[in-house]
Design a protein around this motif. Structure first.
Motif, PDB file in Angstrom:
ATOM      1  N   LYS A 222      10.563  -4.103   9.911  1.00  0.00           N
ATOM      2  CA  LYS A 222       9.545  -5.140  10.119  1.00  0.00           C
ATOM      3  C   LYS A 222       8.607  -5.254   8.924  1.00  0.00           C
ATOM      4  CE  LYS A 222       5.971  -6.575  13.423  1.00  0.00           C
ATOM      5  NZ  LYS A 222       5.295  -6.239  14.717  1.00  0.00           N
ATOM      6  N   GLN A 223       8.278  -4.110   8.317  1.00  0.00           N
ATOM      7  CA  GLN A 223       7.348  -4.093   7.189  1.00  0.00           C
ATOM      8  C   GLN A 223       8.037  -4.333   5.846  1.00  0.00           C
ATOM      9  OE1 GLN A 223       4.061  -3.912   7.572  1.00  0.00           O
ATOM     10  NE2 GLN A 223       4.235  -3.693   9.802  1.00  0.00           N
ATOM     11  N   GLY A 224       9.362  -4.390   5.855  1.00  0.00           N
ATOM     12  CA  GLY A 224      10.086  -4.605   4.614  1.00  0.00           C
ATOM     13  C   GLY A 224      10.151  -3.386   3.726  1.00  0.00           C
ATOM     14  N   VAL A 225      10.190  -2.199   4.319  1.00  0.00           N
ATOM     15  CA  VAL A 225      10.242  -0.942   3.560  1.00  0.00           C
ATOM     16  C   VAL A 225      11.665  -0.402   3.572  1.00  0.00           C
ATOM     17  CG1 VAL A 225       9.422   1.442   3.412  1.00  0.00           C
ATOM     18  CG2 VAL A 225       7.846  -0.386   4.117  1.00  0.00           C
ATOM     19  N   ASP A 226      12.248  -0.229   2.403  1.00  0.00           N
ATOM     20  CA  ASP A 226      13.573   0.381   2.303  1.00  0.00           C
ATOM     21  C   ASP A 226      13.441   1.886   2.470  1.00  0.00           C
ATOM     22  OD1 ASP A 226      15.105  -1.928   1.873  1.00  0.00           O
ATOM     23  OD2 ASP A 226      14.506  -1.980  -0.231  1.00  0.00           O
ATOM     24  N   LEU A 227      14.329   2.470   3.257  1.00  0.00           N
ATOM     25  CA  LEU A 227      14.268   3.893   3.554  1.00  0.00           C
ATOM     26  C   LEU A 227      15.305   4.686   2.773  1.00  0.00           C
ATOM     27  CD1 LEU A 227      13.831   3.718   7.439  1.00  0.00           C
ATOM     28  CD2 LEU A 227      12.047   4.019   5.696  1.00  0.00           C
TER      29      LEU A 227
ATOM     30  N   GLU B 195       4.294  21.680  10.256  1.00  0.00           N
ATOM     31  CA  GLU B 195       2.942  21.752   9.700  1.00  0.00           C
ATOM     32  C   GLU B 195       2.758  20.669   8.637  1.00  0.00           C
ATOM     33  OE1 GLU B 195       2.621  25.747   8.346  1.00  0.00           O
ATOM     34  OE2 GLU B 195       2.130  26.556  10.332  1.00  0.00           O
ATOM     35  N   LYS B 196       3.774  20.491   7.793  1.00  0.00           N
ATOM     36  CA  LYS B 196       3.708  19.444   6.766  1.00  0.00           C
ATOM     37  C   LYS B 196       3.683  18.064   7.407  1.00  0.00           C
ATOM     38  CE  LYS B 196       6.082  22.005   3.078  1.00  0.00           C
ATOM     39  NZ  LYS B 196       7.289  22.053   2.202  1.00  0.00           N
ATOM     40  N   THR B 197       4.454  17.892   8.457  1.00  0.00           N
ATOM     41  CA  THR B 197       4.491  16.593   9.124  1.00  0.00           C
ATOM     42  C   THR B 197       3.141  16.252   9.740  1.00  0.00           C
ATOM     43  OG1 THR B 197       6.853  16.815   9.604  1.00  0.00           O
ATOM     44  CG2 THR B 197       5.610  15.235  10.932  1.00  0.00           C
ATOM     45  N   LEU B 198       2.503  17.230  10.364  1.00  0.00           N
ATOM     46  CA  LEU B 198       1.181  16.979  10.938  1.00  0.00           C
ATOM     47  C   LEU B 198       0.172  16.601   9.854  1.00  0.00           C
ATOM     48  CD1 LEU B 198       0.533  19.596  13.780  1.00  0.00           C
ATOM     49  CD2 LEU B 198       0.816  17.122  13.970  1.00  0.00           C
TER      50      LEU B 198
ATOM     51  N   HIS C  10       0.845  -1.190   0.000  1.00  0.00           N
ATOM     52  CA  HIS C  10       0.000   0.000   0.000  1.00  0.00           C
ATOM     53  C   HIS C  10       0.880   1.239   0.000  1.00  0.00           C
ATOM     54  CE1 HIS C  10      -3.039   2.961   1.259  1.00  0.00           C
ATOM     55  NE2 HIS C  10      -3.885   2.148   0.669  1.00  0.00           N
ATOM     56  N   PRO C  11       0.646   2.147  -0.951  1.00  0.00           N
ATOM     57  CA  PRO C  11       1.531   3.313  -1.083  1.00  0.00           C
ATOM     58  C   PRO C  11       1.504   4.259   0.101  1.00  0.00           C
ATOM     59  CG  PRO C  11      -0.387   3.522  -2.520  1.00  0.00           C
ATOM     60  CD  PRO C  11      -0.390   2.123  -1.993  1.00  0.00           C
ATOM     61  N   THR C  12       0.371   4.432   0.757  1.00  0.00           N
ATOM     62  CA  THR C  12       0.290   5.390   1.857  1.00  0.00           C
ATOM     63  C   THR C  12       1.201   4.987   3.004  1.00  0.00           C
ATOM     64  OG1 THR C  12      -1.987   5.969   1.293  1.00  0.00           O
ATOM     65  CG2 THR C  12      -1.253   6.502   3.517  1.00  0.00           C
ATOM     66  N   ASP C  13       1.179   3.724   3.381  1.00  0.00           N
ATOM     67  CA  ASP C  13       1.967   3.257   4.516  1.00  0.00           C
ATOM     68  C   ASP C  13       3.475   3.374   4.252  1.00  0.00           C
ATOM     69  OD1 ASP C  13      -0.419   2.463   5.873  1.00  0.00           O
ATOM     70  OD2 ASP C  13      -0.451   0.634   4.686  1.00  0.00           O
ATOM     71  N   ALA C  14       3.919   2.871   3.108  1.00  0.00           N
ATOM     72  CA  ALA C  14       5.337   2.926   2.776  1.00  0.00           C
ATOM     73  C   ALA C  14       5.801   4.370   2.613  1.00  0.00           C
ATOM     74  CB  ALA C  14       5.612   2.135   1.503  1.00  0.00           C
ATOM     75  N   GLY C  15       4.990   5.175   1.940  1.00  0.00           N
ATOM     76  CA  GLY C  15       5.350   6.581   1.743  1.00  0.00           C
ATOM     77  C   GLY C  15       5.446   7.324   3.058  1.00  0.00           C
ATOM     78  N   PHE C  16       4.570   7.005   3.988  1.00  0.00           N
ATOM     79  CA  PHE C  16       4.603   7.658   5.293  1.00  0.00           C
ATOM     80  C   PHE C  16       5.897   7.326   6.026  1.00  0.00           C
ATOM     81  CE2 PHE C  16       3.860   7.481   9.888  1.00  0.00           C
ATOM     82  CZ  PHE C  16       3.502   8.807  10.118  1.00  0.00           C
ATOM     83  N   LEU C  17       6.300   6.067   6.015  1.00  0.00           N
ATOM     84  CA  LEU C  17       7.527   5.674   6.702  1.00  0.00           C
ATOM     85  C   LEU C  17       8.750   6.352   6.093  1.00  0.00           C
ATOM     86  CD1 LEU C  17       6.874   1.857   7.233  1.00  0.00           C
ATOM     87  CD2 LEU C  17       6.893   3.646   8.986  1.00  0.00           C
ATOM     88  N   ARG C  18       8.794   6.418   4.767  1.00  0.00           N
ATOM     89  CA  ARG C  18       9.947   7.033   4.110  1.00  0.00           C
ATOM     90  C   ARG C  18      10.013   8.538   4.374  1.00  0.00           C
ATOM     91  NH1 ARG C  18       8.299   3.387  -0.709  1.00  0.00           N
ATOM     92  NH2 ARG C  18       9.584   1.551  -0.324  1.00  0.00           N
ATOM     93  N   ALA C  19       8.863   9.195   4.258  1.00  0.00           N
ATOM     94  CA  ALA C  19       8.840  10.637   4.497  1.00  0.00           C
ATOM     95  C   ALA C  19       9.128  10.945   5.958  1.00  0.00           C
ATOM     96  CB  ALA C  19       7.486  11.210   4.088  1.00  0.00           C
ATOM     97  N   SER C  20       8.643  10.109   6.864  1.00  0.00           N
ATOM     98  CA  SER C  20       8.904  10.329   8.289  1.00  0.00           C
ATOM     99  C   SER C  20      10.381  10.201   8.589  1.00  0.00           C
ATOM    100  CB  SER C  20       8.109   9.314   9.125  1.00  0.00           C
ATOM    101  OG  SER C  20       6.720   9.523   8.996  1.00  0.00           O
ATOM    102  N   HIS C  21      11.031   9.217   7.980  1.00  0.00           N
ATOM    103  CA  HIS C  21      12.463   9.026   8.196  1.00  0.00           C
ATOM    104  C   HIS C  21      13.250  10.236   7.704  1.00  0.00           C
ATOM    105  CE1 HIS C  21      16.327   7.089   8.538  1.00  0.00           C
ATOM    106  NE2 HIS C  21      16.533   7.142   7.235  1.00  0.00           N
ATOM    107  N   GLN C  22      12.929  10.710   6.511  1.00  0.00           N
ATOM    108  CA  GLN C  22      13.628  11.887   5.994  1.00  0.00           C
ATOM    109  C   GLN C  22      13.372  13.109   6.874  1.00  0.00           C
ATOM    110  OE1 GLN C  22      12.232  11.739   1.777  1.00  0.00           O
ATOM    111  NE2 GLN C  22      14.425  11.677   1.280  1.00  0.00           N
TER     112      GLN C  22
END
Length: 238
Positions: free
Chosen positions: A95-100, A137-140, A38-50
């Protein structure tokens, strides 16, 4: 591409200050949803890491170069909290197998470089606060999108746990005004089973951020190399 925490200690060495402009230290991440489904979940993890990498780097720099105690206090809070948040993000991504991604985005790098150019002046504090307000603000907004549209329960739980922390940060810098609130400790940061102590992971957070050199025309590597960068700035000012 190996997962971020596997190469964090050796991902990049300090770039030589050769006077030749270097590109941003970025790696191309797989398309969103390539591993989680699912794109939302993976995208959220990557953007959060950055975002976490950016806040840690910005916070460390502000602790050295801000001119007011309030900004330095807020910066300390950001480093503390985003280090913990990123530990959870990296563990959950694993755990989810998402490369960051290996570093903040080019836009984030450019913003930090522009702020660093004002080091030691009142303009630095103003630019830093405004940048932090916009970023949080963007993060929220990203967190709220994950809560509303995410499909993975663990990722969404992490977003919910992070929200009060990010909201507190935003309140500290909202409108470009500094409010350290006594550097209050957030009630919740860790989520799921991936939380790890920040004290044991602080050195492992890959704050590998290439930014344009401010006085030598080369490239400074921020994060772990902030000390070297500050020495270079001092030498250039002599």
């Amino acid at each position: 591409m190996t997962r971020t925490h596997r190469w964090a200690a050796t991902a990049f060495t300090c770039l030589a200050l050769t006077g030749i402009a270097a590109g941003p230290a970025l790696a191309t991440a797989p398309a969103d949803g390539a591993t989680t489904g699912h794109p939302t979940d993976a995208g959220f993890l990557r953007a959060s890491h950055q975002g976490n990498l950016t806040e840690i780097a910005a916070g460390k720099d502000a602790q050295k170069n801000a001119t007011t105690a309030c900004v330095k206090n807020v910066a300390k809070v950001l480093v503390r909290d985003h280090t913990k948040l990123d530990a959870d993000t990296r563990a959950l991504a694993d755990k989810q197998g998402v490369d960051l991604p290996v570093a903040p985005s080019k836009e984030q790098q450019d913003t930090l470089a522009a702020i660093m150019a004002k080091a030691g002046t009142k303009a630095y504090d103003t630019a830093w606060l405004n940048a932090q307000a916009a970023a949080h603000e963007k993060t929220l907004a990203r967190i709220d999108n994950q809560i509303a549209n995410g499909k993975n329960a663990e990722v969404t739980a992490a977003a919910k746990a992070a929200r009060p922390v990010v909201a507190m940060h935003l309140d500290m810098v909202r409108g470009g005004e500094c409010r350290d609130h006594g550097a209050a400790k957030p009630k919740r940061i860790h989520a799921g089973n991936g939380g790890q102590a920040a004290t044991s992971l602080a050195a492992d957070v890959p704050v590998v951020l290439a930014v344009p050199a401010l006085a030598v025309g080369g490239v400074l590597v921020a994060g772990g190399a902030f000390w070297a960068a500050s020495r270079i700035r001092r030498n250039d000012n002599r």
